[in-house]
Design a protein around this motif. Structure first.
Motif, short mmCIF file in Angstrom:
data_model
loop_
_atom_site.label_atom_id
_atom_site.label_comp_id
_atom_site.label_asym_id
_atom_site.label_seq_id
_atom_site.Cartn_x
_atom_site.Cartn_y
_atom_site.Cartn_z
N ARG A 153 0.83 -1.21 0.00
CA ARG A 153 0.00 0.00 0.00
C ARG A 153 0.87 1.26 0.00
O ARG A 153 0.61 2.22 -0.74
N GLU A 154 1.91 1.27 0.83
CA GLU A 154 2.80 2.42 0.87
C GLU A 154 3.60 2.55 -0.43
O GLU A 154 3.86 3.67 -0.90
N ILE A 155 3.98 1.39 -0.99
CA ILE A 155 4.70 1.45 -2.27
C ILE A 155 3.80 2.05 -3.36
O ILE A 155 4.26 2.82 -4.20
N LYS A 156 2.51 1.70 -3.32
CA LYS A 156 1.57 2.26 -4.29
C LYS A 156 1.45 3.77 -4.12
O LYS A 156 1.41 4.52 -5.10
N ARG A 157 1.43 4.22 -2.87
CA ARG A 157 1.37 5.67 -2.64
C ARG A 157 2.62 6.36 -3.19
O ARG A 157 2.53 7.43 -3.81
N ILE A 158 3.76 5.76 -2.91
CA ILE A 158 5.01 6.32 -3.44
C ILE A 158 5.00 6.35 -4.96
O ILE A 158 5.43 7.32 -5.59
N SER A 159 4.46 5.29 -5.55
CA SER A 159 4.38 5.21 -7.01
C SER A 159 3.48 6.31 -7.56
O SER A 159 3.81 6.95 -8.57
N SER A 160 2.34 6.54 -6.91
CA SER A 160 1.42 7.59 -7.37
C SER A 160 2.04 8.97 -7.22
O SER A 160 1.92 9.82 -8.11
N VAL A 161 2.72 9.20 -6.09
CA VAL A 161 3.36 10.50 -5.86
C VAL A 161 4.49 10.75 -6.85
O VAL A 161 4.67 11.87 -7.35
N SER A 162 5.26 9.70 -7.16
CA SER A 162 6.38 9.86 -8.09
C SER A 162 5.92 10.00 -9.54
O SER A 162 6.70 10.44 -10.40
N LEU A 163 4.66 9.64 -9.81
CA LEU A 163 4.16 9.76 -11.18
C LEU A 163 3.71 11.17 -11.51
O LEU A 163 3.81 11.62 -12.66
N SER A 164 3.21 11.92 -10.51
CA SER A 164 2.72 13.28 -10.76
C SER A 164 3.79 14.20 -11.34
O SER A 164 3.52 14.94 -12.29
N PRO A 165 5.04 14.20 -10.80
CA PRO A 165 6.07 15.06 -11.42
C PRO A 165 6.36 14.71 -12.88
O PRO A 165 6.75 15.59 -13.65
N VAL A 166 6.18 13.45 -13.25
CA VAL A 166 6.40 13.07 -14.65
C VAL A 166 5.38 13.78 -15.54
O VAL A 166 5.73 14.37 -16.58
N TYR A 167 4.10 13.74 -15.13
CA TYR A 167 3.05 14.44 -15.89
C TYR A 167 3.33 15.94 -15.95
O TYR A 167 3.23 16.57 -17.01
N ALA A 168 3.66 16.53 -14.78
CA ALA A 168 3.87 17.98 -14.72
C ALA A 168 5.05 18.40 -15.59
O ALA A 168 4.95 19.37 -16.36
N HIS A 169 6.16 17.67 -15.48
CA HIS A 169 7.36 18.03 -16.25
C HIS A 169 7.12 17.87 -17.74
O HIS A 169 7.56 18.71 -18.55
N PHE A 170 6.41 16.82 -18.13
CA PHE A 170 6.15 16.59 -19.55
C PHE A 170 5.26 17.71 -20.11
O PHE A 170 5.53 18.24 -21.19
N GLY A 171 4.19 18.07 -19.36
CA GLY A 171 3.31 19.14 -19.82
C GLY A 171 4.02 20.48 -19.91
O GLY A 171 3.85 21.23 -20.89
N GLU A 172 4.85 20.79 -18.92
CA GLU A 172 5.59 22.06 -18.94
C GLU A 172 6.61 22.07 -20.07
O GLU A 172 6.85 23.12 -20.70
N THR A 173 7.22 20.92 -20.34
CA THR A 173 8.20 20.85 -21.43
C THR A 173 7.54 21.09 -22.78
O THR A 173 8.07 21.83 -23.62
N ILE A 174 6.37 20.47 -22.98
CA ILE A 174 5.66 20.67 -24.25
C ILE A 174 5.24 22.12 -24.41
O ILE A 174 5.36 22.71 -25.49
N SER A 175 4.75 22.74 -23.31
CA SER A 175 4.29 24.13 -23.39
C SER A 175 5.44 25.08 -23.70
O SER A 175 5.27 26.05 -24.45
N GLY A 176 6.61 24.83 -23.11
CA GLY A 176 7.73 25.75 -23.31
C GLY A 176 8.81 25.21 -24.21
O GLY A 176 9.99 25.58 -24.07
N LEU A 177 8.43 24.34 -25.15
CA LEU A 177 9.42 23.68 -25.99
C LEU A 177 10.23 24.67 -26.82
O LEU A 177 11.46 24.54 -26.95
N SER A 178 9.58 25.69 -27.37
CA SER A 178 10.30 26.66 -28.20
C SER A 178 11.32 27.44 -27.36
O SER A 178 12.44 27.70 -27.82
N THR A 179 10.94 27.80 -26.13
CA THR A 179 11.86 28.53 -25.26
C THR A 179 13.05 27.64 -24.85
O THR A 179 14.20 28.09 -24.80
N ILE A 180 12.76 26.38 -24.55
CA ILE A 180 13.82 25.44 -24.16
C ILE A 180 14.84 25.28 -25.28
O ILE A 180 16.06 25.29 -25.04
#
Length: 557
Positions: A153-180
């Motif tokens: 159960r705790e591993i699942k929580r860690i997995s869910s928490v560690s997945l959110s930054p992947v979504y956030a970073h991917f979305g921010e990268t796509i939005s600012g791709l030209s600037t990057i």
């Protein structure tokens, strides 16, 4: 339903076990019973599958609706402080758990639970002394499954928490791709993405290892059970007078051989159910715990300035002071001014001077720390936000159009006739454009209005505001991203169509507000100038005159 399924799920082994101890004439009776149970099992399996499928869809629809409703009603401060990836995670993987995985795994859990219960009951019936072995194994099984469930159960929580930054970073990268790419930071972002993905995979790998740890111990339990049944059967046969019944011993042994798979399936499905319930927990946390924008003690208020009056509303700021958070400096510092009905007000100032904050407190996106705002002599805090915002309309810097027809975008609630919509389009100089599309108001708008220019999308937003008959129209740097010609077209449309509307314009270009009735100049959350453009330009030392000179705007007399 599950109990009936479990009873009907008895296979041919007990039937044949009992039949071997009876006369041949009774074999037909047992066979008929077995066929009846097979038919009943099929019916109950169909009913069970339909019940879980329908129940899962209904529950997922209700949770998703509640989650969306809670998010739309939450405070703006929460949206500012929460990464978009975390919110997207609730609507993607967590909602997917509720929608698809959870009903399926709960179905398997209950099936395994009743199948294991039936197996143990039949084994103990065929060999009652098997309880001597079953009790200590049950205790051992309880402790290892408990330990495994807590860990997974705790591993699942860690997995869910560690997945959110992947979504956030991917979305921010796509939005600012030209600037990057422009700043040549592609390698840095790729490496950071690998780090985030590795952290997520590390949690999933730990979950896999925990599953293998459990599987090994369950196989040991199965081996001990098979050895116990065999040993008890041999001891009864050798050392008791009546001996053991070979048919019943064989029945018990045949069922115990499958108990390892059932135990593994039970704990696995139970653990997976708990893991999937974490998705439900995360969704319900957003439903129940998000800070709500609307307060329960706010009274319903009927706005005094009704549509029949056909005039804009008056606005008065009285000593308005606002902070976005308690540990930040004031964004508005003791602001006091009054706007008359149908007046056109322009607001200018450098970035961070408090221009947009004036609109934020007007719409009650942020609460005032002190002072009050009155619309038609009514304090905005005495009415519900929904009632307040029905009187306001805004055209933001980044206009938004939904996927759908032009009619659905301009009149989503279908309150207006085609003639009224055409009239609004004509006032905004869009009628000819809509006619060229071929299907008139039924012409399609693609996602975010990508088949129109930014200026055209601004005009569509203006037409939407005109149809609402809002008493106050706010433009928050609406012409910042368009060319001068389109800017002039939008200003012309506002002058022609908004004669009976109070207009507040936050301008990126000084020339946008030169024809305003009065101009507010903001600096550090304070009003430093507030007068007509003509009077401000007469004073060369005024901040507004300096901004006009810097913009090299020619003033027509």
């Amino acid at each position: 339903l599950m109990l009936c399924f479990s009873v009907s799920n008895i296979d041919a082994r007990p039937m044949f076990g009992f039949a071997t101890q009876t006369a041949d004439k009774d074999f037909k009776r047992f066979f008929i019973i077995y066929v009846s149970l097979a038919i009943a099992n099929s019916l109950f399996t169909l009913m069970r599958a339909f019940t879980f499928a329908y129940g899962g869809i209904a529950a997922a629809r209700k949770l998703h609706k509640s989650l969306l409703n809670s998010l739309l009603k939450c405070s703006i401060s929460f949206l500012d402080a929460t990464p978009s990836g975390r919110i997207l995670n609730r609507f993607s993987s967590d909602t997917w758990s509720v929608d698809d995985s959870l009903p399926f795994i709960m179905n398997i859990l209950l099936a395994n639970m009743f199948s294991l219960l039936g197996t143990l009951v039949l084994s103990c019936y065929g060999l009652p002394k098997f309880l001597i072995v079953l009790v200590p194994l049950a205790i051992f099984y309880y402790f290892i499954q408990n330990y495994y469930r807590w860990t997974s159960r705790e591993i699942k929580r860690i997995s869910s928490v560690s997945l959110s930054p992947v979504y956030a970073h991917f979305g921010e990268t796509i939005s600012g791709l030209s600037t990057i790419r422009a700043f040549r930071h592609v390698t840095q972002f790729v490496e950071h993405n690998f780090l985030l993905v590795s952290n997520s995979i590390r949690a999933q790998f730990a979950s896999l290892i925990a599953g293998l740890w459990l599987s090994f111990r369950l196989q040991l339990i199965g081996i001990v059970m098979v050895a116990g049944v065999s040993l008890i059967g041999v001891i009864e046969h050798v050392y008791t007078i009546e001996g053991s019944n070979p048919a019943l011993v064989g029945l018990s042994l045949s069922y115990i051989l499958s108990v390892t798979g059932l135990l593994n399936g039970l704990i696995s499905s139970f653990t997976e159910t708990e893991k999937e319930m974490i998705g439900v927990e995360r969704v319900t946390a957003y439903i129940d715990d998000l800070p709500k924008e609307e307060e329960d003690n706010e009274e319903q208020f009927i706005f005094l300035n009704e549509e029949r009056q056909q005039k804009g509303a008056t606005i008065e700021y009285r000593h308005a002071t606002m902070k976005y958070s308690v540990d930040q400096k004031v964004a508005l510092d003791n602001i006091t001014f009054q706007i008359q009905s149908n007046e056109k007000i322009g607001i200018v100032g450098r970035t961070g001077s408090g221009k947009s904050s004036l609109l934020a407190v007007l719409f009650r996106l942020v609460n005032l720390s002190d002072g009050q705002i009155l619309i038609d002599n009514v304090d905005t805090t005495t009415m519900r936000r929904h009632t307040l915002r029905q009187t306001l309309a805004i055209i933001p810097q980044d206009p938004f159009l939904f996927s759908g027809t032009i009619r659905e975008n301009l009149d989503p609630y279908q309150h207006h006739t085609d003639e009224e919509i055409h009239s609004a389009l004509e006032k905004c100089h869009l009628f000819d454009l809509v006619e060229t599309l071929g299907n008139d108001l039924n012409s399609m708008i693609v996602e975010r209005g990508r088949n129109f220019s930014v200026g055209q999308k601004q005009l569509f937003c203006l037409a939407r505001a005109l149809l609402r008959k809002a008493k106050i129209l706010c433009l928050d740097e609406a012409t910042a991203n368009i060319d001068n010609e389109t800017d002039r077209l939008i200003q012309t449309s506002i002058r022609d169509a908004c004669s009976n509307v109070t207009v507040i314009t936050i301008a990126h270009r000084v020339q946008t507000i030169l024809d305003s009735d009065r101009v507010i100049v903001m600096d550090s959350g304070r009003i430093i100038e507030f007068d007509t453009p003509t009077n401000l330009l007469k004073s060369p030392q005024s901040t507004f005159a300096r901004l006009v000179r810097q913009a090299k705007v020619s003033i027509l007399s």
